[in-house]
Design a protein around this motif. Structure first.
Motif, mmCIF file in Angstrom:
data_model
loop_
_atom_site.group_PDB
_atom_site.id
_atom_site.type_symbol
_atom_site.label_atom_id
_atom_site.label_comp_id
_atom_site.label_asym_id
_atom_site.label_seq_id
_atom_site.Cartn_x
_atom_site.Cartn_y
_atom_site.Cartn_z
ATOM 1 N N PRO A 319 13.018 1.719 -6.544
ATOM 2 C CA PRO A 319 13.688 0.498 -7.007
ATOM 3 C C PRO A 319 14.818 0.058 -6.084
ATOM 4 N N LEU A 320 15.563 1.012 -5.534
ATOM 5 C CA LEU A 320 16.627 0.658 -4.595
ATOM 6 C C LEU A 320 16.044 0.076 -3.319
ATOM 7 N N ARG A 321 15.019 0.704 -2.776
ATOM 8 C CA ARG A 321 14.369 0.176 -1.568
ATOM 9 C C ARG A 321 13.876 -1.249 -1.811
ATOM 10 N N TYR A 322 13.236 -1.457 -2.937
ATOM 11 C CA TYR A 322 12.716 -2.789 -3.258
ATOM 12 C C TYR A 322 13.851 -3.803 -3.337
ATOM 13 N N THR A 455 -1.430 -1.495 -2.327
ATOM 14 C CA THR A 455 -1.633 -1.228 -0.904
ATOM 15 C C THR A 455 -0.544 -1.898 -0.067
ATOM 16 N N VAL A 456 -0.306 -3.181 -0.318
ATOM 17 C CA VAL A 456 0.663 -3.893 0.523
ATOM 18 C C VAL A 456 2.109 -3.527 0.179
ATOM 19 N N PHE A 460 7.178 -0.573 1.165
ATOM 20 C CA PHE A 460 8.428 -0.801 0.457
ATOM 21 C C PHE A 460 8.733 0.315 -0.540
ATOM 22 N N MET A 461 7.726 0.751 -1.264
ATOM 23 C CA MET A 461 7.902 1.759 -2.324
ATOM 24 C C MET A 461 6.835 2.838 -2.174
ATOM 25 N N MET A 465 4.030 3.647 -5.148
ATOM 26 C CA MET A 465 2.721 3.065 -4.886
ATOM 27 C C MET A 465 1.657 4.134 -4.643
ATOM 28 N N ALA A 466 2.053 5.301 -4.147
ATOM 29 C CA ALA A 466 1.091 6.412 -4.070
ATOM 30 C C ALA A 466 0.644 6.785 -5.476
#
Length: 514
Positions: A319-322, A455-456, A460-461, A465-466
């Motif tokens: 969430p921070l990265r996003y 995938t895209v 970012f996360m 996303m994995a």
């Protein structure tokens, strides 16, 4: 596929890392991860800048020897890289033997080409910036002169080696004209061109008033100017001066990511040094803006600098990265607000994306025996959804190529909102009774959309996303962009879904809180 080289600035070790450091490296990491998804060979470099008078003074104030001090602070930047999930391929320190060798080799090459001469320097110097300033750039308050950055300056007079920077003025202006994308954003490009057009003086590139630096070859009474030392890191890590080094094929760097306060060094001094040594300049220098904190400038006196490691503990890494790349156009100044972060996490990640994934996968579990429905042709009501997700990877790629991180994320979220509208209109929960075949088609299309989104969003996360791709039944070897062209087989078993994002219910911290 191409070789791609991205760098962060190497961070100055006079203090511990804060949110601004995390931001620059995050942008570099996302671009590096995206290029790997595209199948490119990527070299991603970060590290620490450890020489200079400012570091020497900071070590003295800490009661430590400079090397011990830099060992300690450099480790905090290495820890930040690990905790923020950066995928850097190397972490360089300017106190390493390989860097000393590269700097001295570059110096000797510049001497061989008659680009350096010995003189003496008199002028205004800001220790905080490790930079020289002309009298026309200074302001004065209460008898103290200040640089444009706000750093106090002092008059310095000492012997110095000079780089023939003035000789490269016309070449730089031609280079900027022939390579309009070299400096971004446009505001920084205009600033640099204006500065160069105002006239370049030869640059003092050695100091004798302190010793914490790389000795000048053949004249150890001088240490190299910290910016000649620091900038050289980008070719040190690529293997300079060995043209046969395995990484030398990555040079020139595709993008140097820097803060706007150091764009002059990267966009004027650095290409001039390289051209003077017969080396290719980098392809692009991108200068991002500064963060304020809850509407206030980040400063030691206010004590409001935010430790990114504490934010990770508070809100989670992804969430921070996003948020950092979603909230502000990269290149602009922006404000870090807990309320804004909570709004993005709850509204976009939890409600829009997380809820769509949970609804879709729960319906597949209940109505399709937990197995993926067969691929299906789109009906007229599916056209908008299918066209949007088909175009999404290309749209994200175009935005990232221009370092428009916020627009890449907005493009993804726009399609996620569209998919939420699609599920609401199609009502697959109702189709189970009236048209189970159509229900299976709708769920398959929603699964396809979620696979594209996950995938895209991996750069970012990556962790979340994995997990989403795992829930979607996508094997690890099928998570690149090219794999999207191959549909997952009918009947692929899907694990029971679990929430991907937690909503944050807490109130934002008081204004000015760290």
């Amino acid at each position: 596929m191409a070789r791609v080289y991205y760098t962060t600035p190497i961070y100055y070790v006079n203090d511990k890392p804060h949110i601004g450091h995390a931001y620059t490296s995050l942008a570099t990491d996302v671009l590096a991860r995206w290029k790997r998804l595209e199948g490119h060979e990527v070299f991603f470099l970060t590290g620490t800048d450890e020489h200079g008078q400012k570091v020497e003074r900071a070590a003295q104030e800490a009661g430590m020897a400079p090397q011990a001090f830099t060992d300690q602070v450099s480790q905090s930047f290495r820890l930040l890289a690990e905790r923020m999930g950066y995928s850097n391929d190397d972490f360089i320190r300017t106190t390493e033997p390989r860097h000393r060798q590269a700097c001295q080799a570059l110096w000797e090459e510049l001497v061989r080409r008659d680009e350096i001469y010995l003189g003496h320097y008199e002028g205004w110097y800001a220790v905080r910036d490790e930079a020289f300033y002309g009298p026309d750039e200074l302001t004065e308050r209460d008898g103290v002169k200040y640089a444009p950055s706000g750093a106090p300056v002092a008059w310095v007079k000492e012997p110095s080696y000079f780089f023939r920077l003035s000789k490269w003025q016309d070449w730089l202006l031609r280079f900027y004209e022939e390579n309009p994308g070299f400096i971004a954003p446009a505001s920084r490009r205009n600033e640099v061109i204006s500065f160069v057009k105002s006239g370049l003086q030869d640059l003092s590139i050695s100091r004798t008033s302190f010793t914490w630096g790389i000795p000048v070859p053949g004249d150890p009474a001088h240490v190299m100017y910290v910016w000649l030392d620091a900038l050289t890191n980008y070719i040190t890590a690529a293997g300079y001066p060995d043209p046969q080094a395995p990484r030398w094929g990555f040079w020139p760097a595709d993008v140097h990511f820097v803060g706007k306060d150091i764009v002059r060094f990267h966009a004027i001094y650095w290409p001039a040094f390289l051209a003077a040594a017969g080396l290719a300049p980098p392809r692009r220098v991108f200068a991002h803006g500064w963060w304020t904190i809850e509407g206030q400038k980040m400063s030691k006196s206010l004590g409001n600098a935010i430790d990114p490691l504490k934010l990770i503990e508070e809100y989670g890494l992804d969430p921070l990265r996003y948020f950092l790349l979603r909230e502000v156009p990269f290149g602009n100044d922006g404000d870090f607000s807990r309320a804004a972060l909570i709004g993005r996490v709850n509204g976009e990640l939890a409600d829009t994306l997380g809820n769509l994934a949970n609804r879709t996968l729960s319906l597949i579990q209940r109505n399709c025996e937990g197995r993926l429905p067969a691929p299906a042709e789109g009906a007229p009501g599916d056209a908008e959804l299918l066209a949007g997700i088909a175009a999404l990877p290309g749209a994200v790629a175009a935005h990232l190529e221009a370092q428009e991180f916020h627009l890449a994320l907005e493009a993804i979220m726009a399609q996620a909102r569209g998919a939420n509208g699609y599920i609401t209109v199609q009502q697959p929960w109702a189709l189970r009774k009236t048209d189970p075949a159509r229900m299976a088609v709708v769920l398959r299309h929603l699964h396809s959309a979620l696979r594209v989104f996950a995938t895209v969003l991996q750069p970012f996360m990556p962790g979340t996303m994995a997990g989403m791709l795992e829930q979607l039944g996508v094997p690890e070897q099928a998570r690149g962009l090219a794999a999207l062209a191959a549909p997952l087989p009918e009947g692929t078993p899907l694990p029971p879904p679990a929430p991907l994002f937690r909503k944050i219910e807490e109130a934002p911290a008081p204004k000015g809180a760290a």
